[in-house]
Design a protein around this motif. Sequence first.
Motif, PDB file in Angstrom:
ATOM      1  N   ASP A  71      25.672  -0.565   9.777  1.00 14.06           N
ATOM      2  CA  ASP A  71      25.351   0.661   9.030  1.00 14.06           C
ATOM      3  C   ASP A  71      26.117   0.788   7.721  1.00 14.06           C
ATOM      4  O   ASP A  71      25.654   1.451   6.798  1.00 14.06           O
ATOM      5  CB  ASP A  71      25.664   1.900   9.890  1.00 14.06           C
ATOM      6  N   ASP A  72      27.305   0.167   7.667  1.00 12.80           N
ATOM      7  CA  ASP A  72      28.105   0.339   6.450  1.00 12.80           C
ATOM      8  C   ASP A  72      27.814  -0.724   5.387  1.00 12.80           C
ATOM      9  O   ASP A  72      28.504  -0.786   4.369  1.00 12.80           O
ATOM     10  CB  ASP A  72      29.608   0.369   6.782  1.00 12.80           C
ATOM     11  N   VAL A  73      26.794  -1.563   5.608  1.00 13.32           N
ATOM     12  CA  VAL A  73      26.414  -2.563   4.602  1.00 13.32           C
ATOM     13  C   VAL A  73      25.043  -2.201   4.031  1.00 13.32           C
ATOM     14  O   VAL A  73      24.064  -2.119   4.776  1.00 13.32           O
ATOM     15  CB  VAL A  73      26.390  -3.992   5.201  1.00 13.32           C
ATOM     16  N   LEU A 116      32.524 -14.058  -1.433  1.00 21.29           N
ATOM     17  CA  LEU A 116      31.107 -14.228  -1.743  1.00 21.29           C
ATOM     18  C   LEU A 116      30.475 -12.921  -2.191  1.00 21.29           C
ATOM     19  O   LEU A 116      30.783 -11.848  -1.663  1.00 21.29           O
ATOM     20  CB  LEU A 116      30.333 -14.722  -0.515  1.00 21.29           C
ATOM     21  N   TYR A 117      29.555 -13.054  -3.152  1.00 21.34           N
ATOM     22  CA  TYR A 117      28.604 -11.986  -3.457  1.00 21.34           C
ATOM     23  C   TYR A 117      27.327 -12.342  -2.706  1.00 21.34           C
ATOM     24  O   TYR A 117      26.858 -13.485  -2.778  1.00 21.34           O
ATOM     25  CB  TYR A 117      28.337 -11.902  -4.960  1.00 21.34           C
ATOM     26  N   LEU A 118      26.770 -11.386  -1.996  1.00 20.81           N
ATOM     27  CA  LEU A 118      25.599 -11.658  -1.147  1.00 20.81           C
ATOM     28  C   LEU A 118      24.395 -10.854  -1.624  1.00 20.81           C
ATOM     29  O   LEU A 118      24.528  -9.701  -2.063  1.00 20.81           O
ATOM     30  CB  LEU A 118      25.919 -11.292   0.304  1.00 20.81           C
ATOM     31  N   PHE A 119      23.241 -11.477  -1.517  1.00 20.65           N
ATOM     32  CA  PHE A 119      21.995 -10.808  -1.896  1.00 20.65           C
ATOM     33  C   PHE A 119      20.976 -10.930  -0.771  1.00 20.65           C
ATOM     34  O   PHE A 119      20.873 -11.970  -0.119  1.00 20.65           O
ATOM     35  CB  PHE A 119      21.405 -11.428  -3.175  1.00 20.65           C
ATOM     36  N   ALA A 120      20.221  -9.852  -0.574  1.00 20.58           N
ATOM     37  CA  ALA A 120      19.033  -9.877   0.275  1.00 20.58           C
ATOM     38  C   ALA A 120      17.860  -9.766  -0.700  1.00 20.58           C
ATOM     39  O   ALA A 120      17.701  -8.723  -1.345  1.00 20.58           O
ATOM     40  CB  ALA A 120      19.042  -8.693   1.242  1.00 20.58           C
ATOM     41  N   ASP A 121      17.091 -10.846  -0.862  1.00 18.73           N
ATOM     42  CA  ASP A 121      16.149 -10.952  -1.986  1.00 18.73           C
ATOM     43  C   ASP A 121      16.914 -10.654  -3.271  1.00 18.73           C
ATOM     44  O   ASP A 121      17.936 -11.282  -3.524  1.00 18.73           O
ATOM     45  CB  ASP A 121      14.960 -10.006  -1.822  1.00 18.73           C
ATOM     46  N   GLU A 166      32.762 -12.853   7.129  1.00 16.89           N
ATOM     47  CA  GLU A 166      31.856 -11.706   7.060  1.00 16.89           C
ATOM     48  C   GLU A 166      30.451 -12.154   6.639  1.00 16.89           C
ATOM     49  O   GLU A 166      29.440 -11.671   7.156  1.00 16.89           O
ATOM     50  CB  GLU A 166      32.369 -10.683   6.031  1.00 16.89           C
ATOM     51  N   ALA A 167      30.412 -13.091   5.671  1.00 23.70           N
ATOM     52  CA  ALA A 167      29.116 -13.588   5.195  1.00 23.70           C
ATOM     53  C   ALA A 167      28.357 -14.270   6.326  1.00 23.70           C
ATOM     54  O   ALA A 167      27.145 -14.071   6.499  1.00 23.70           O
ATOM     55  CB  ALA A 167      29.321 -14.548   4.020  1.00 23.70           C
TER      56      ALA A 167
END
Lengths: 312, 312
Positions: free
Chosen positions: A107-109, A47-52, A72-73
């Motif tokens: 912290d690493d995301v 998956l590609y993930l977006f926050a806004d 992970e998602a």
Amino acid sequence: MPSFFDDRIFREASHLNGFSGNPIERWSEARGDIEPEAMLAADNAALYLFADDRALLRVDGDGLKPRFRPDEASGLGLDRGSLILLGIGPDGPLLAGLVPASEARPDDVKAIDLRSLAIQDVLDPADLAALAQARSYLHWHAANRFCGRCGEPLLLKGGGVARACVRCDMRLFPRVDPVVIMLAIDGDRCLLGRQARFAPGMYSALAGFLEPGETIEEAVRREVKEEAGITIGRVAYHSSQAWPFPHSLMIGCHAEALSTDLAPDADELEDCRWFDREEVKLMLSGEHPEGLKAPFRMAIAHMLVRAFVERS
Amino acid sequence: MPSFFDDRIFREASHLNGFSGNPIERWSEARGDIEPEAMLAADNAALYLFADDRALLRVDGDGLKPRFRPDEASGLGLDRGSLILLGIGPDGPLLAGLVPASEARPDDVKAIDLRSLAIQDVLDPADLAALAQARSYLHWHAANRFCGRCGEPLLLKGGGVARACVRCDMRLFPRVDPVVIMLAIDGDRCLLGRQARFAPGMYSALAGFLEPGETIEEAVRREVKEEAGITIGRVAYHSSQAWPFPHSLMIGCHAEALSTDLAPDADELEDCRWFDREEVKLMLSGEHPEGLKAPFRMAIAHMLVRAFVERS
């Protein structure tokens, strides 16, 4: 007899623009019959993930990792209602989805804007292109939750290829907004302008949305007339670029100026003027004495300017 | 030194496609500040009227008249809430609006589909292009009465250049859907297909909607692969066409076939095959022995086929 395909015409400039080279097989018809949720169970689904509107990336020793495994998602708070299927990538199904913008993350995301990622050239071009596809789809779905015709909530159709209204039967497909972006040329000079929001010293090609009822060439002539007061004759398509802010198609052209007296639209442009080829070369190489700059390399405007400098 | 503008590249094919040549000054920024209703009072204001998606025309001795005076429009039941300003034409402001589809009309006023008008070539090209602009805007406004983000009724903004939501502040601009339409070429042959809905015997270029995240060239390769199973190499832009059904931009290309074994998508195409140049000439001239036909002259597909026949 010369070939119908002339190498001079057929050099593909579009492939050099940022966000190109997406290797995903979209299966545009078939993927409408697939439930994205079901694809999460496939081997090698990612998956590609977006926050806004910002992409999530995991920082690790080798660089930035833009793809997440389904588990992970979930751990990052994936909103399953936002899931769409981008298609089949080289390593398996590729999906996209939203995570809460506010949720605390490891912290690493990091959540990073796609423009910055493209300018800094820190990702594999295939991932950058897939992120552009993902961002355009996710933004469009979020902005089209209700039917424009009757106001009913819309359902997301399989794969995210469409939304549909159960009340009035409207089917709505993701939107792509064509934008013309053009470098007007008067002999050895080209026309560049700057908007107030640009980085200091940066000048770029003029651009504007194509309107209903126009050809590309007509839109180029109208925009240059409206923004700079310049009359345009011949127009030559150069290349195109997917522009995921939020879902545009940039259509890049060179345009022959038939007049030279500028009358800039002050609402659109802070400045607008003719630059001769030698000055543009200095802007491209970062050696302009006043610090003026050409657009970033990943932008189609950069390539339009470069083609003008190199081809004449 | 050769000119940057090469006549061979710069012949403007788009101007030969139907619906081109719109002479209206759109004032794209300024017209958003104008109330269309106020323009009705202007000297020489005229309206293009539609009943649903069909244009109203007055039949008179000299032919078909597509423009109506404001008092005539009122008499035909003009819906003032649908009024949009197209811009300023050669003779004054030009507006567009809807009349009730069901209302009884005088015998000399007919409602005719734009496709028929374009194929029959019975109008001044300037009026045909303005009708295309009008139809696209009116259709879009009718399909976007509610906010896609929050469901609130949208307000029409001055001139019809946008709609706006008072609840969530979304501004929505008229949509234009880019479509790639391409003639795949293998040496002396080109690839034509037919959909079940086509007129009997007609074959045309393949076409499909460009998707978010694609360049024009990438969309051409994906569509030809999906619809016909053919691998495409080089892609050359030919011309574009405004296509008001309801609001597309046709982007016409020639495309170099790198494979020749067809695997047509039966859901999309009833038939699909290679035609050699001599056979296509007979289709264009209406002399094909089996009655096969090329697309109508007003369509960009016709021009793509004609360019292939004439240029090689």
